[in-house]
Design a protein around this motif. Structure first.
Motif, PDB file in Angstrom:
ATOM      1  N   CYS A  28       0.829  -1.207   0.000  1.00 15.87           N
ATOM      2  CA  CYS A  28       0.000   0.000   0.000  1.00 15.87           C
ATOM      3  C   CYS A  28       0.864   1.257   0.000  1.00 15.87           C
ATOM      4  CB  CYS A  28      -0.870   0.017   1.264  1.00 15.87           C
ATOM      5  SG  CYS A  28       0.087   0.046   2.774  1.00 15.87           S
TER       6      CYS A  28
ATOM      7  N   TYR B 215      -3.767   3.165   1.269  1.00 16.11           N
ATOM      8  CA  TYR B 215      -4.502   2.591   0.141  1.00 16.11           C
ATOM      9  C   TYR B 215      -3.769   1.344  -0.342  1.00 16.11           C
ATOM     10  CZ  TYR B 215      -6.914   2.462  -4.424  1.00 16.11           C
ATOM     11  OH  TYR B 215      -7.643   2.087  -5.530  1.00 16.11           O
TER      12      TYR B 215
ATOM     13  N   ASN C 100      -8.316  -3.337  -3.112  1.00 22.43           N
ATOM     14  CA  ASN C 100      -9.362  -2.297  -3.096  1.00 22.43           C
ATOM     15  C   ASN C 100      -9.751  -1.870  -1.686  1.00 22.43           C
ATOM     16  OD1 ASN C 100      -9.626  -2.142  -5.908  1.00 22.43           O
ATOM     17  ND2 ASN C 100     -10.828  -4.032  -5.876  1.00 22.43           N
ATOM     18  N   GLN C 101      -8.773  -1.700  -0.831  1.00 20.38           N
ATOM     19  CA  GLN C 101      -9.088  -1.205   0.508  1.00 20.38           C
ATOM     20  C   GLN C 101      -8.409   0.136   0.728  1.00 20.38           C
ATOM     21  OE1 GLN C 101      -8.413  -4.511   3.293  1.00 20.38           O
ATOM     22  NE2 GLN C 101     -10.601  -4.950   3.122  1.00 20.38           N
TER      23      GLN C 101
ATOM     24  N   PHE D  80      -8.136   3.073   3.513  1.00 18.08           N
ATOM     25  CA  PHE D  80      -8.374   3.471   4.900  1.00 18.08           C
ATOM     26  C   PHE D  80      -8.048   4.949   5.038  1.00 18.08           C
ATOM     27  CE2 PHE D  80      -7.217  -1.009   4.970  1.00 18.08           C
ATOM     28  CZ  PHE D  80      -8.167  -1.559   5.816  1.00 18.08           C
TER      29      PHE D  80
ATOM     30  N   LEU E  45     -13.160   2.782   6.356  1.00 15.97           N
ATOM     31  CA  LEU E  45     -12.741   1.907   5.264  1.00 15.97           C
ATOM     32  C   LEU E  45     -13.524   2.342   4.034  1.00 15.97           C
ATOM     33  CD1 LEU E  45     -11.430  -0.610   3.957  1.00 15.97           C
ATOM     34  CD2 LEU E  45     -13.345  -1.948   4.868  1.00 15.97           C
ATOM     35  N   ASN E  46     -12.828   2.527   2.936  1.00 14.71           N
ATOM     36  CA  ASN E  46     -13.444   2.940   1.677  1.00 14.71           C
ATOM     37  C   ASN E  46     -14.397   4.131   1.854  1.00 14.71           C
ATOM     38  OD1 ASN E  46     -11.947   0.996   0.406  1.00 14.71           O
ATOM     39  ND2 ASN E  46     -13.560  -0.538   0.475  1.00 14.71           N
TER      40      ASN E  46
ATOM     41  N   TYR F 270      -5.718  -2.972  10.141  1.00 14.76           N
ATOM     42  CA  TYR F 270      -6.557  -4.116  10.527  1.00 14.76           C
ATOM     43  C   TYR F 270      -6.790  -4.179  12.031  1.00 14.76           C
ATOM     44  CZ  TYR F 270      -6.236  -5.371   5.691  1.00 14.76           C
ATOM     45  OH  TYR F 270      -6.313  -5.321   4.330  1.00 14.76           O
TER      46      TYR F 270
ATOM     47  N   MET G 207      -9.565  -1.837  12.362  1.00 14.58           N
ATOM     48  CA  MET G 207     -10.802  -2.456  11.881  1.00 14.58           C
ATOM     49  C   MET G 207     -11.370  -3.394  12.942  1.00 14.58           C
ATOM     50  SD  MET G 207     -10.954  -3.488   7.959  1.00 14.58           S
ATOM     51  CE  MET G 207     -11.258  -5.210   7.689  1.00 14.58           C
TER      52      MET G 207
END
Ligand code: IPD
Length: 309
Positions: A118, A135, A140-141, A143, A153-154, A234, A237
């Motif tokens: 990323c 990114y 496709n994540q 933050f 997220l997104n 994460y 998250m």
């Protein structure tokens, strides 16, 4: 001011998207094997055989640096590739508005086409990481976080995503936890050296903290993604409960710290002197080498009950 910070946030989000697209395009070329020039993305060693830099690291850093210095000429820029080329560096984060950027965190993953890589961009002021953008374009994540605005997220899903209303982590840990930790780049295997300590810690986490302790419940898993800043995303998250690494730099963690703290997670450091003396952030101490992060507790059972009513 609030308006200035919001403007910087919007700029950082846009910049992260564009830089991430550069990474995605470069990785796609590598994956297709369609170019024998840029796509080969030859890597060279920095400190040792696992400390690598590619053309993509350098291209993305040059792009991000130019965009930032054009837009905010008075802000300081701290980027991995500008600082890690051998010269012993002083402590890099101070009171001044500073951008701390890892153009490609997870360089080894990128080289091996493992998708956990990323771009990681942080804006820091008065030693506080206020804005974080991470990114990971191959998964496709995206933050992002801004102090006082939340972590996402997104751009739409508020962090943490994983909530455990019945048993907030500290009560039952390590049962049911996922630990994440990184091997880092210092592979010296000397008695009490870096590698030795790390292997011991990994084994302890996987085994001792698992069933053997007899304290009921097993640790669910031990993970090592290869990108410190993604690990922190994460944790923010709620997917990882705990993360630690000894040996990473400011740019490896700055955006992750911003996102984690904004999501309600905890982060601490545990460095011996003389590093400790240079750690100017009282709570997070960016510039430390050893970090420990703990996921947000998430809302309590009563709060969750209220929400679902
Ligand atoms: C590295 C990664 C890795 C961590 C190292 C970092 P890079 O950053 O975050 O997970 O273990 O300490 O230096 O070189 O891929 O940008």
């Amino acid at each position: 001011s609030r308006e200035e910070l919001d403007e910087i946030y919007a700029f950082a989000v846009d910049l992260g998207k564009r830089a991430g697209q550069m990474l995605k395009d470069a990785a796609q070329l590598r994956m297709d094997g369609s170019s024998r020039t840029k796509a080969q993305d030859e890597h060279v060693q920095k400190m040792n055989a696992v400390d690598l830099v590619t053309e993509t690291d350098e291209d993305v850093e040059a792009f991000v640096k130019t965009e930032i210095t054009n837009k905010y000429p008075s802000h300081k820029f701290v980027g991995e590739e500008s600082y890690s080329k051998g010269v012993r560096r002083d402590y890099l984060i101070d009171e001044n508005p500073t951008w701390c950027v890892d153009p490609l965190d997870g360089t080894v993953n990128y080289i091996h086409l493992f998708p956990m890589f990323c771009v990681s961009i942080a804006f820091i002021h008065k030693n506080k990481p206020l804005i974080g953008v991470i990114y990971a374009p191959f998964i496709n994540q995206f933050f992002s976080s801004c102090a006082g605005r939340g972590a996402f997220l997104n751009e739409t899903q508020k962090l943490p995503l994983i909530r455990n209303p019945i048993a907030p982590m500290p009560e039952k840990a390590p049962a049911g936890c996922v630990f994440s930790c990184e091997w880092g780049k210092d592979r010296r295997d000397i008695p009490d050296g870096n590698m030795h300590r790390k292997i011991e810690s990994f084994v302890n986490m996987a085994a001792e903290l698992g069933g053997r302790s007899g304290r009921g419940g097993m640790v669910h898993g031990v993970r090592s993604l290869g990108s410190a800043t993604l690990d922190l995303a994460y944790v923010a998250m709620g997917s990882f409960d705990i993360w630690w690494e000894g040996g990473c730099w400011e740019w490896d963690v700055a955006a992750g710290v911003a996102i984690l703290l904004e999501a309600g997670g905890l982060m601490t450091t545990a460095n011996p002197p003389p590093d400790e003396a240079t750690c100017l952030i009282p709570d997070v101490k960016l510039g430390s080498r050893l970090y420990l992060a703990i996921r947000p507790a998430g809302p309590s059972a009563t709060e969750t009950g209220r929400q679902s009513q």
